[in-house]
Design a protein around this motif. Sequence first.
Motif, PDB file in Angstrom:
ATOM      1  N   LEU A  96       0.880  -1.237  -0.068  1.00  0.00           N
ATOM      2  CA  LEU A  96      -0.105  -0.019   0.035  1.00  0.00           C
ATOM      3  C   LEU A  96       0.704   1.215   0.135  1.00  0.00           C
ATOM      4  CD1 LEU A  96      -2.738  -0.949   2.618  1.00  0.00           C
ATOM      5  CD2 LEU A  96      -2.676  -1.074   0.066  1.00  0.00           C
ATOM      6  N   VAL A  97       0.720   2.112  -0.806  1.00  0.00           N
ATOM      7  CA  VAL A  97       1.237   3.521  -0.827  1.00  0.00           C
ATOM      8  C   VAL A  97       1.094   4.232   0.386  1.00  0.00           C
ATOM      9  CG1 VAL A  97       1.421   5.668  -2.036  1.00  0.00           C
ATOM     10  CG2 VAL A  97       0.904   3.533  -3.620  1.00  0.00           C
ATOM     11  N   LEU A  98       0.095   4.092   0.878  1.00  0.00           N
ATOM     12  CA  LEU A  98      -0.357   4.840   2.354  1.00  0.00           C
ATOM     13  C   LEU A  98       0.714   4.393   3.388  1.00  0.00           C
ATOM     14  CD1 LEU A  98      -1.658   6.609   4.413  1.00  0.00           C
ATOM     15  CD2 LEU A  98      -3.336   5.043   4.584  1.00  0.00           C
ATOM     16  N   ALA A  99       0.694   3.017   3.438  1.00  0.00           N
ATOM     17  CA  ALA A  99       1.616   2.364   4.518  1.00  0.00           C
ATOM     18  C   ALA A  99       3.130   2.748   4.084  1.00  0.00           C
ATOM     19  CB  ALA A  99       1.350   1.096   4.724  1.00  0.00           C
ATOM     20  N   ALA A 100       3.535   2.482   2.926  1.00  0.00           N
ATOM     21  CA  ALA A 100       4.726   2.537   2.691  1.00  0.00           C
ATOM     22  C   ALA A 100       5.564   4.338   2.782  1.00  0.00           C
ATOM     23  CB  ALA A 100       5.201   2.196   1.290  1.00  0.00           C
ATOM     24  N   LEU A 101       4.495   5.044   2.445  1.00  0.00           N
ATOM     25  CA  LEU A 101       4.840   6.435   2.509  1.00  0.00           C
ATOM     26  C   LEU A 101       4.782   6.850   4.091  1.00  0.00           C
ATOM     27  CD1 LEU A 101       5.177   9.007   1.025  1.00  0.00           C
ATOM     28  CD2 LEU A 101       2.988   9.509   0.943  1.00  0.00           C
ATOM     29  N   GLN A 102       4.123   6.318   4.770  1.00  0.00           N
ATOM     30  CA  GLN A 102       4.068   6.913   6.213  1.00  0.00           C
ATOM     31  C   GLN A 102       5.428   6.373   6.800  1.00  0.00           C
ATOM     32  OE1 GLN A 102       0.263   4.392   7.550  1.00  0.00           O
ATOM     33  NE2 GLN A 102       0.085   6.603   8.811  1.00  0.00           N
ATOM     34  N   ILE A 103       6.030   5.141   6.345  1.00  0.00           N
ATOM     35  CA  ILE A 103       7.214   4.604   6.859  1.00  0.00           C
ATOM     36  C   ILE A 103       8.430   5.529   6.301  1.00  0.00           C
ATOM     37  CG2 ILE A 103       8.848   2.575   6.513  1.00  0.00           C
ATOM     38  CD1 ILE A 103       6.286   0.815   6.830  1.00  0.00           C
ATOM     39  N   ALA A 104       8.261   5.827   5.235  1.00  0.00           N
ATOM     40  CA  ALA A 104       9.221   6.581   4.448  1.00  0.00           C
ATOM     41  C   ALA A 104       9.443   7.957   5.091  1.00  0.00           C
ATOM     42  CB  ALA A 104       8.944   6.793   2.925  1.00  0.00           C
ATOM     43  N   ILE A 147       8.435   3.093  -8.829  1.00  0.00           N
ATOM     44  CA  ILE A 147       7.332   3.221  -7.825  1.00  0.00           C
ATOM     45  C   ILE A 147       5.976   3.683  -8.310  1.00  0.00           C
ATOM     46  CG2 ILE A 147       9.021   3.806  -5.760  1.00  0.00           C
ATOM     47  CD1 ILE A 147       8.695   6.576  -6.347  1.00  0.00           C
ATOM     48  N   ASP A 148       5.965   3.597  -9.683  1.00  0.00           N
ATOM     49  CA  ASP A 148       4.729   3.903 -10.493  1.00  0.00           C
ATOM     50  C   ASP A 148       3.486   3.341  -9.803  1.00  0.00           C
ATOM     51  OD1 ASP A 148       5.961   1.789 -11.576  1.00  0.00           O
ATOM     52  OD2 ASP A 148       4.309   1.842 -12.882  1.00  0.00           O
ATOM     53  N   PRO A 149       2.557   4.089  -9.539  1.00  0.00           N
ATOM     54  CA  PRO A 149       1.160   3.502  -8.870  1.00  0.00           C
ATOM     55  C   PRO A 149       0.371   2.467  -9.999  1.00  0.00           C
ATOM     56  CG  PRO A 149       0.995   5.915  -8.712  1.00  0.00           C
ATOM     57  CD  PRO A 149       2.287   5.659  -9.741  1.00  0.00           C
ATOM     58  N   GLN A 150      -0.034   1.454  -9.394  1.00  0.00           N
ATOM     59  CA  GLN A 150      -0.990   0.458  -9.754  1.00  0.00           C
ATOM     60  C   GLN A 150      -2.434   0.626  -9.266  1.00  0.00           C
ATOM     61  OE1 GLN A 150       1.301  -1.766 -12.058  1.00  0.00           O
ATOM     62  NE2 GLN A 150       2.387   0.248 -11.412  1.00  0.00           N
ATOM     63  N   LEU A 151      -3.257   0.595 -10.227  1.00  0.00           N
ATOM     64  CA  LEU A 151      -4.589   0.548 -10.166  1.00  0.00           C
ATOM     65  C   LEU A 151      -5.355  -0.702 -10.267  1.00  0.00           C
ATOM     66  CD1 LEU A 151      -5.603   4.171 -11.440  1.00  0.00           C
ATOM     67  CD2 LEU A 151      -5.044   3.441  -9.057  1.00  0.00           C
ATOM     68  N   GLY A 152      -5.642  -1.427  -9.624  1.00  0.00           N
ATOM     69  CA  GLY A 152      -5.911  -2.837  -9.716  1.00  0.00           C
ATOM     70  C   GLY A 152      -4.618  -3.744 -10.462  1.00  0.00           C
ATOM     71  N   GLN A 153      -5.152  -4.005 -11.589  1.00  0.00           N
ATOM     72  CA  GLN A 153      -4.217  -4.968 -12.212  1.00  0.00           C
ATOM     73  C   GLN A 153      -3.615  -4.217 -13.322  1.00  0.00           C
ATOM     74  OE1 GLN A 153      -3.660  -8.169 -11.625  1.00  0.00           O
ATOM     75  NE2 GLN A 153      -4.861  -7.956  -9.836  1.00  0.00           N
ATOM     76  N   SER A 154      -3.878  -2.831 -13.286  1.00  0.00           N
ATOM     77  CA  SER A 154      -3.257  -2.128 -14.415  1.00  0.00           C
ATOM     78  C   SER A 154      -2.268  -0.681 -13.927  1.00  0.00           C
ATOM     79  CB  SER A 154      -4.317  -1.526 -15.163  1.00  0.00           C
ATOM     80  OG  SER A 154      -5.495  -2.366 -15.895  1.00  0.00           O
ATOM     81  N   PRO A 155      -1.278  -0.526 -14.630  1.00  0.00           N
ATOM     82  CA  PRO A 155      -0.454   0.479 -14.140  1.00  0.00           C
ATOM     83  C   PRO A 155      -1.238   1.842 -14.563  1.00  0.00           C
ATOM     84  CG  PRO A 155       0.781  -0.817 -15.714  1.00  0.00           C
ATOM     85  CD  PRO A 155      -0.626  -1.308 -15.736  1.00  0.00           C
ATOM     86  N   ALA A 156      -0.984   2.848 -13.661  1.00  0.00           N
ATOM     87  CA  ALA A 156      -1.780   4.078 -13.718  1.00  0.00           C
ATOM     88  C   ALA A 156      -1.144   4.783 -15.302  1.00  0.00           C
ATOM     89  CB  ALA A 156      -1.516   4.850 -12.611  1.00  0.00           C
ATOM     90  N   ARG A 183      -3.883   9.965 -12.955  1.00  0.00           N
ATOM     91  CA  ARG A 183      -3.109  10.903 -13.151  1.00  0.00           C
ATOM     92  C   ARG A 183      -3.016  11.722 -11.495  1.00  0.00           C
ATOM     93  NH1 ARG A 183      -7.095  11.980 -16.915  1.00  0.00           N
ATOM     94  NH2 ARG A 183      -6.366  11.768 -19.305  1.00  0.00           N
ATOM     95  N   LYS A 184      -4.010  11.618 -10.923  1.00  0.00           N
ATOM     96  CA  LYS A 184      -3.806  11.985  -9.408  1.00  0.00           C
ATOM     97  C   LYS A 184      -2.802  11.183  -8.761  1.00  0.00           C
ATOM     98  CE  LYS A 184      -8.657  13.667  -9.480  1.00  0.00           C
ATOM     99  NZ  LYS A 184      -9.748  13.574  -8.897  1.00  0.00           N
ATOM    100  N   ALA A 185      -2.896   9.683  -9.160  1.00  0.00           N
ATOM    101  CA  ALA A 185      -2.155   9.087  -8.148  1.00  0.00           C
ATOM    102  C   ALA A 185      -0.538   9.200  -8.457  1.00  0.00           C
ATOM    103  CB  ALA A 185      -2.405   7.531  -8.267  1.00  0.00           C
ATOM    104  N   ILE A 186      -0.415   9.366  -9.862  1.00  0.00           N
ATOM    105  CA  ILE A 186       1.203   9.645 -10.144  1.00  0.00           C
ATOM    106  C   ILE A 186       1.608  10.909  -9.631  1.00  0.00           C
ATOM    107  CG2 ILE A 186       2.852   9.967 -12.190  1.00  0.00           C
ATOM    108  CD1 ILE A 186       0.964   7.792 -13.794  1.00  0.00           C
ATOM    109  N   ALA A 187       0.725  12.057  -9.772  1.00  0.00           N
ATOM    110  CA  ALA A 187       1.080  13.169  -9.171  1.00  0.00           C
ATOM    111  C   ALA A 187       1.708  13.304  -7.820  1.00  0.00           C
ATOM    112  CB  ALA A 187       0.224  14.359  -9.627  1.00  0.00           C
ATOM    113  N   GLN A 188       0.744  12.420  -7.163  1.00  0.00           N
ATOM    114  CA  GLN A 188       0.838  12.418  -5.766  1.00  0.00           C
ATOM    115  C   GLN A 188       2.218  11.552  -5.230  1.00  0.00           C
ATOM    116  OE1 GLN A 188      -3.853  12.399  -4.875  1.00  0.00           O
ATOM    117  NE2 GLN A 188      -2.805  10.553  -4.441  1.00  0.00           N
TER     118      GLN A 188
END
Length: 280
Positions: A96-104, A147-156, A183-188
């Motif tokens: 999860l991006v949220l969990a990894a980002l908290q640790i980072a 670290i590009d976001p994945q949405l379900g089975q597809s790369p954003a 778009r939003k996920a990649i920007a974030q």
Amino acid sequence: MSIGDVFWLFFMFSALQPWLRQRMLEAMRTRKIAQLESERNSRVILLVHRQETMRLLGFPIARYIDINDSEEVLRAIQMTDDDIPLDIVLHTPGGLVLAALQIARAIHEHKAKVTVFVPHYAMSGGTLIAIAADEIVMSKHAVLGPIDPQLGQSPAASLIKVVQEKPIARVDDQTLIMADVGRKAIAQVKQSASDILKKRLPHDKAEALAEKLSTGTWTHDYPLFAATAKELGLPVNTDVPNDVLDLMKLYPQPVRSQGGSSGVEYLPLPRHKEAVSREA
């Protein structure tokens, strides 16, 4: 003692054996972590994800970075004085991006030196954690990943490309929604990675590296070996302590069945040229 008694004793021993083995393994891990902390005068935190296998049903359960992991890592960091170095051992496919980002972010803000050890691999969210460290120590053939976001089975990034290249009238609403979220996920993720990297890189290089890692330059499973990571500007070296490699041996991959094996066998002894010459 009757045959029935022998049978029940055997049954009880067989039932207790996995539990006893696990307790012994945990005790060995605790001793090894304490030894490493004493030698390096640091707080050692392991984030290790293996593919677990349910003992009765036999199907694999993928492990990844989740909120439970971030809670535990943040708790360990909060229990550590600001002037105590952190040694993070990573072995993970991401999560999860949220969990990894908290640790980072927690690593990024720690005042003492933070070293991340990657004995084998730290992909996706694991890489997001690694780039927050002051130093990344990798085995020569260990890998990080995009670290590009994945949405379900597809790369954003791929969802966005589909919408850009296909006539809008031929794109279904769900794909359009996913592309907008992409778009939003990649920007974030790009902004978060850039903020983390700016602590140790010039701003322009930090932004360029964050963009390269987060915008779909490579496939999500593309391996970034130590040499490549160093060329990208990350603070990488390959001097992995033997104690870290020994510690990883205490986190074995569960076998798929009672009689199964990993498919890899060798004599667990060092082999040196001198020894081979003497045998010859």
